[in-house]
Design an enzyme around this catalytic site. Sequence first.
Site, PDB file in Angstrom:
ATOM      1  N   ASP A  18      -2.866 -30.876 -41.028  1.00 11.28           N
ATOM      2  CA  ASP A  18      -3.330 -29.759 -40.205  1.00 11.28           C
ATOM      3  C   ASP A  18      -3.896 -28.627 -41.061  1.00 11.28           C
ATOM      4  O   ASP A  18      -3.481 -28.435 -42.206  1.00 11.28           O
ATOM      5  CB  ASP A  18      -2.148 -29.247 -39.357  1.00 11.28           C
ATOM      6  CG  ASP A  18      -2.619 -28.407 -38.184  1.00 11.28           C
ATOM      7  OD1 ASP A  18      -3.815 -28.472 -37.836  1.00 11.28           O
ATOM      8  OD2 ASP A  18      -1.782 -27.675 -37.614  1.00 11.28           O
ATOM      9  N   ASN A  66      -6.612 -33.943 -29.015  1.00  8.13           N
ATOM     10  CA  ASN A  66      -7.808 -33.515 -29.739  1.00  8.13           C
ATOM     11  C   ASN A  66      -9.113 -33.898 -29.020  1.00  8.13           C
ATOM     12  O   ASN A  66     -10.161 -33.325 -29.288  1.00  8.13           O
ATOM     13  CB  ASN A  66      -7.832 -34.075 -31.174  1.00  8.13           C
ATOM     14  CG  ASN A  66      -6.796 -33.464 -32.092  1.00  8.13           C
ATOM     15  OD1 ASN A  66      -6.309 -34.105 -33.017  1.00  8.13           O
ATOM     16  ND2 ASN A  66      -6.431 -32.201 -31.860  1.00  8.13           N
TER      17      ASN A  66
HETATM   18  C1  IPE Z   1      -2.070 -32.095 -34.752  1.00  7.15           C
HETATM   19  O1  IPE Z   1      -2.812 -30.979 -35.099  1.00  7.15           O
HETATM   20  C2  IPE Z   1      -2.939 -33.292 -34.697  1.00  7.15           C
HETATM   21  C3  IPE Z   1      -3.516 -33.720 -35.962  1.00  7.15           C
HETATM   22  C4  IPE Z   1      -3.318 -33.194 -37.129  1.00  7.15           C
HETATM   23  C5  IPE Z   1      -4.385 -34.861 -35.865  1.00  7.15           C
HETATM   24  P1  IPE Z   1      -3.410 -29.993 -33.999  1.00  7.15           P
HETATM   25  O2  IPE Z   1      -4.107 -28.903 -34.708  1.00  7.15           O
HETATM   26  O3  IPE Z   1      -4.201 -30.764 -33.020  1.00  7.15           O
HETATM   27  O4  IPE Z   1      -2.096 -29.477 -33.252  1.00  7.15           O
HETATM   28  P2  IPE Z   1      -1.756 -28.106 -32.578  1.00  7.15           P
HETATM   29  O5  IPE Z   1      -2.866 -27.812 -31.615  1.00  7.15           O
HETATM   30  O6  IPE Z   1      -1.682 -27.082 -33.668  1.00  7.15           O
HETATM   31  O7  IPE Z   1      -0.438 -28.320 -31.939  1.00  7.15           O
HETATM   32  C1  IPE Z   2      -6.475 -30.861 -38.514  1.00  6.24           C
HETATM   33  O1  IPE Z   2      -7.073 -29.631 -38.698  1.00  6.24           O
HETATM   34  C2  IPE Z   2      -7.460 -31.954 -38.189  1.00  6.24           C
HETATM   35  C3  IPE Z   2      -7.423 -32.418 -36.795  1.00  6.24           C
HETATM   36  C4  IPE Z   2      -6.560 -32.032 -35.886  1.00  6.24           C
HETATM   37  C5  IPE Z   2      -8.434 -33.383 -36.408  1.00  6.24           C
HETATM   38  P1  IPE Z   2      -7.454 -28.690 -37.484  1.00  6.24           P
HETATM   39  O2  IPE Z   2      -8.816 -29.072 -37.008  1.00  6.24           O
HETATM   40  O3  IPE Z   2      -6.400 -28.735 -36.445  1.00  6.24           O
HETATM   41  O4  IPE Z   2      -7.511 -27.272 -38.180  1.00  6.24           O
HETATM   42  P2  IPE Z   2      -6.830 -25.931 -37.681  1.00  6.24           P
HETATM   43  O5  IPE Z   2      -5.412 -26.258 -37.362  1.00  6.24           O
HETATM   44  O6  IPE Z   2      -7.599 -25.516 -36.473  1.00  6.24           O
HETATM   45  O7  IPE Z   2      -6.968 -25.008 -38.823  1.00  6.24           O
HETATM   46 MG    MG Z   3      -4.681 -27.725 -36.139  1.00  4.37          MG
END
Ligand code: IPE
Ligand code: IPE
Ligand code: MG
Length: 235
Positions: A18, A66
């Site tokens: 993340d 996502n």
């Molecule tokens: C969790 O991260 C999913 C992945 C890393 C693929 P998200 O960014 O989607 O989760 P939330 O929204 O912070 O809970």
């Molecule tokens: C994790 O990074 C990757 C996926 C969930 C696909 P994020 O895209 O959630 O990045 P932040 O959490 O918004 O910084």
């Molecule tokens: Mg994230």
Amino acid sequence: MYLIDKHNLPKHIAITMDGNGRWAKTKGKLRIFGHENGVKAVRDTVEGAVEIGIKYLTLYAFSTENWSRPKNEVNALMALLVNAIHKETKTLMDNNIKLDAIGDITKLPQKPQKKLLEAIEKTKNNSKMNLILALSYSGRWEILNATKKIIKNNLSESEINERTFQQYLSTKDVPDPELLIRTSGEYRISNFLLWQIAYSELYFTDTLWPDFRRTDLKEAIKEYQSRERRFGNTN
Ligand code: IPE
Ligand code: IPE
Ligand code: MG
């Protein structure tokens, strides 16, 4: 110094990767720039895990939730997946890594789905480490899916126990992760491996995913090795 006890390694490490978007934002770039740089972190972490002797590494790459992100980000992530699989299959072969995927893969657009299945097929006889990508994955989806399959197979009430239920999960041949890592300073599970993490050790780091490297993985393992796992018992 990262002195890891080779006799007390987790067999299975799961990582919620993340913080890509926030990493890009700190650099004044678009979110996709963060995802692109996340691939470098994946490469280094995977190589590090092989080097350390980890048997199973599960990476949460894309959750069911996502899919609700803006279309351009979803498309960019799918394109990145195709590209990464294309570029990294050689790394997988060179390092004797078997690729697998968990999640509702049928939801992926055709091209990433095809590339993924091809890479899985190509690496299926590799045996040093299992790299499992969680794609279009959610723990609740998986548990519901298992329940549906159990009903379809007409299992009787007495046949259903933790061991048989486990056999209907997408991780059926995989031991539960001893260690779950989440980057980016968020302290939540976000629907990852809900059944499997019942007794996992949780490790959170503020490091944003694109900055994560094998040294961070070693740090997490060292911390894991300092924990006392009791499983509800007294010692
Ligand atoms: C969790 O991260 C999913 C992945 C890393 C693929 P998200 O960014 O989607 O989760 P939330 O929204 O912070 O809970
Ligand atoms: C994790 O990074 C990757 C996926 C969930 C696909 P994020 O895209 O959630 O990045 P932040 O959490 O918004 O910084
Ligand atoms: Mg994230």
